[in-house]
Design an enzyme around this catalytic site. Structure first.
Site, PDB file in Angstrom:
ATOM      1  N   HIS A   1      -3.520  -5.662   0.958  1.00 55.70           N
ATOM      2  CA  HIS A   1      -2.853  -5.934   2.235  1.00 55.70           C
ATOM      3  C   HIS A   1      -2.829  -7.427   2.537  1.00 55.70           C
ATOM      4  O   HIS A   1      -3.806  -7.943   3.107  1.00 55.70           O
ATOM      5  CB  HIS A   1      -3.590  -5.208   3.367  1.00 55.70           C
ATOM      6  CG  HIS A   1      -3.415  -3.727   3.339  1.00 55.70           C
ATOM      7  ND1 HIS A   1      -2.394  -3.089   3.999  1.00 55.70           N
ATOM      8  CD2 HIS A   1      -4.123  -2.758   2.712  1.00 55.70           C
ATOM      9  CE1 HIS A   1      -2.481  -1.785   3.796  1.00 55.70           C
ATOM     10  NE2 HIS A   1      -3.525  -1.554   3.003  1.00 55.70           N
TER      11      HIS A   1
ATOM     12  N   CYS B   1       0.840  -1.205   0.000  1.00 56.34           N
ATOM     13  CA  CYS B   1       0.000   0.000   0.000  1.00 56.34           C
ATOM     14  C   CYS B   1       0.879   1.261   0.000  1.00 56.34           C
ATOM     15  O   CYS B   1       1.538   1.537  -0.992  1.00 56.34           O
ATOM     16  CB  CYS B   1      -0.955  -0.046   1.186  1.00 56.34           C
ATOM     17  SG  CYS B   1      -2.288   1.145   1.064  1.00 56.34           S
TER      18      CYS B   1
ATOM     19  N   GLU C   1      -1.226  -8.880   4.895  1.00 55.83           N
ATOM     20  CA  GLU C   1      -1.213  -9.076   6.357  1.00 55.83           C
ATOM     21  C   GLU C   1      -2.619  -8.995   6.952  1.00 55.83           C
ATOM     22  O   GLU C   1      -2.874  -9.525   8.029  1.00 55.83           O
ATOM     23  CB  GLU C   1      -0.272  -8.052   7.020  1.00 55.83           C
ATOM     24  CG  GLU C   1      -0.822  -6.645   7.213  1.00 55.83           C
ATOM     25  CD  GLU C   1      -0.861  -5.788   5.946  1.00 55.83           C
ATOM     26  OE1 GLU C   1      -0.587  -6.315   4.849  1.00 55.83           O
ATOM     27  OE2 GLU C   1      -1.188  -4.584   6.047  1.00 55.83           O
TER      28      GLU C   1
END
Lengths: 322, 230
Positions: free
Chosen positions: B204, B88, B206
């Site tokens: 993302h 990002c 994660e």
């Protein structure tokens, strides 16, 4: 020494020691009205040379680029070799000289802010006033460079005016010539002396070439007197002038600009139906506590590419505020 | 293996990344605030630049962070062939640094987009997509400037050199404009450098690394990243 150029009151000689330098020799001649009125005064070359030496040194000390290197003899300055722009830049604080003749204005009227005018160097046409647009169209100076010349003229005006003010002297107007050095830097050339400016004392008495133009007294004594006064002023008491540049960053054409698009839609909702397109970019206003120079503009170009804009998607342009 | 998770002023995903990495065997993630400069990257085997809003996204997203001293260390590590992952805002920083080509422009909709998307993973093997080549994964995006753009020349070399591991797609893997959330060129969600060790991606991984988060599809990318540091 080889003569490169001979003007009405000065001669430009090739410096035998360096191809990048010239020697400017100040003669004792004085001319006015495009050379119609001329005379010789012993010692005039020396005083004009000495004053140019002093004032160029002062302006250099304040960070303004000039062609000046050092004084050689009583009437010779060693200078950088430059290509002279065919335009004279005049900066006026009060109405005088050709401004009054042109508009019928009363001599001595103070302007709300300094006025910069351009004159094209052309004896056959008596150095006529020229607009910025005409200068660009005739290819004499490009838009950006002309904007820079204007900003330097205003900068010089500030530093000279402040210096003279310390001795209750009034800087009415002055003329500058500019040149481009071999490195591409734009610098002030020619001379800065009572031959190229109008200085009045507190009772509006001329302390410059107008003494000769209007046959009002001893030219040499006047030049010497004004120079003695100027030398009593303290350059260190003249503070820096804040100068500003604007960097305008815009999305390149062809790059979608959603912020502009939503702004356009909002304007339409407000009833501004004629808005064809809105493109939103950014403006950076960068201030300096010193005069803008060619070197600073080069640094700004690097700043633009390295940080202020993204060259992949944005264009940038620089405006000097004046 | 020590993995530096960088934090610039305004980064806000560093804890998510640290937590996700710490679940992976062999990973030793450490937080490195950018103010530590080059000293913060000594003895580091890999770098993650997490998401957030470094320097408030002032100037352009990632632009101010991209000229911090610590980025010189990122550049050196990338040149040494060590894995570097920008997520990002991290992707935006990598493009501003010039480690990856192109730029991330404001979303086509001019809005901040926060939603789950599907990504088509390229068939071509990369360091980061081992074992998941050709599959479709579900991961979230959350950005205002994710609209990938580059010159026609760069676009061709990205295609020819098979450097586009992630593209936005439908649940069944269709690469259509309808499934492009932000206007990215060729539905690009992530790209790698020529060496293949630097990955920038807007989604993302994660935030999709445990079932409780709604998906664990992103874990494989992080696991591959950790494996590559060894």
């Amino acid at each position: 020494m080889t003569l490169i150029n001979e003007g009405k009151v000065k001669r430009v000689l090739q410096d035998p020691n360096s191809s990048e330098r010239v020697i400017i020799e100040f003669t004792d001649k004085v001319t006015a009205g495009d050379g119609e009125k001329k005379e010789e005064f012993t010692g005039k070359g020396a005083v004009a040379c000495e004053m140019s030496n002093y004032l160029f040194g002062y302006l250099e000390g304040k960070g303004i680029d000039t062609h000046y290197v050092k004084k050689l003899t009583d009437n010779q300055l060693l200078c950088k070799k430059v290509t002279i722009y065919p335009v004279e830049v005049v900066c006026r604080n009060k109405a005088a000289g050709s401004f009054c003749r042109r508009y019928g204005t009363k001599k001595g009227i103070e302007f709300s802010e300094p006025l910069v005018e351009f004159f094209v160097k052309d004896d056959a046409f008596h150095d006529p006033l020229i607009t910025a647009g005409a200068i660009n169209r005739l290819g004499l100076v490009n838009r950006q460079d002309l904007e820079f010349l204007r900003s330097v003229a205003l900068s010089v005006n500030y530093y000279l005016r402040e210096l003279l003010q310390q001795r209750k002297l009034i800087l009415v107007d002055f003329k500058l010539e500019f040149g481009r050095t071999e490195k591409g830097y734009i610098v002030i050339a020619d001379e800065i002396s009572p031959d190229s400016m109008r200085i009045w004392d507190s009772s509006s008495t001329s302390m410059d070439k107008d003494v000769f133009r209007e046959d009002k007294g001893d030219l040499i004594a006047t030049y010497q007197k004004v120079f003695e006064e100027i030398k009593k002023a303290k350059p260190q008491d003249v503070g820096p002038r804040i100068e500003r540049m604007q960097v305008i960053v815009e999305p390149k054409s062809g790059i979608k600009n959603p912020p502009g698009e939503v702004t356009k839609k909002a304007l339409e909702r407000l009833g501004f139906a004629d808005v064809h397109e809105v493109r939103m970019g950014k403006i950076f206003t960068i201030s300096l506590k010193r005069p803008i120079t060619s070197e600073i503009l080069n640094q700004l170009a690097i700043m633009n590419v390295k940080l202020l804009s993204n060259p992949i998607s944005e264009n940038h342009k620089v405006r000097i505020e004046s | 293996m020590t993995i530096a998770v960088l934090r610039f002023p305004g980064t806000n995903n560093e804890n998510d990344v640290l937590r996700a990495l710490s679940m992976i065997d062999g990973a030793n993630p450490i937080l490195v605030p950018s103010r530590k400069g080059l000293a913060g990257l000594e003895e580091v085997d890999a770098i993650v630049i997490p998401g957030g809003f470094s320097y408030g996204d002032y100037l352009r997203a990632g632009a101010v962070a991209s000229v911090e001293t610590i980025t010189e260390g990122v550049r050196d590590l990338a040149e040494d062939g060590k894995p570097v992952l920008g997520i990002c805002n991290g992707f935006q920083i990598l493009t501003e640094m010039g480690l990856l080509p192109g730029v991330l422009l404001p979303n086509k909709s001019a809005r901040f987009i926060c939603k789950w998307v599907y990504l088509k993973i390229s068939d071509h093997p990369t360091m980061f997509t081992e074992g998941i080549e050709g599959s479709i994964i579900r991961v979230p995006i959350a950005h205002a400037e994710g609209n990938y753009y580059c010159s026609e020349e760069e676009r061709e070399s990205l295609r020819d050199e098979l450097r586009i591991p992630f593209q936005y797609c439908s649940a069944s893997g269709e690469l259509d404009l309808a499934f492009n959330p932000n206007g990215s060129l060729d539905n690009i969600a992530g790209i790698i450098n020529q060496k293949g060790n630097v990955l920038g991606m807007m989604p993302h991984p994660e935030r999709a690394s445990r079932p409780v988060l709604g998906s664990s599809d992103g874990l494989a990318i992080l696991e591959n990243f950790v494996r590559a540091t060894k």
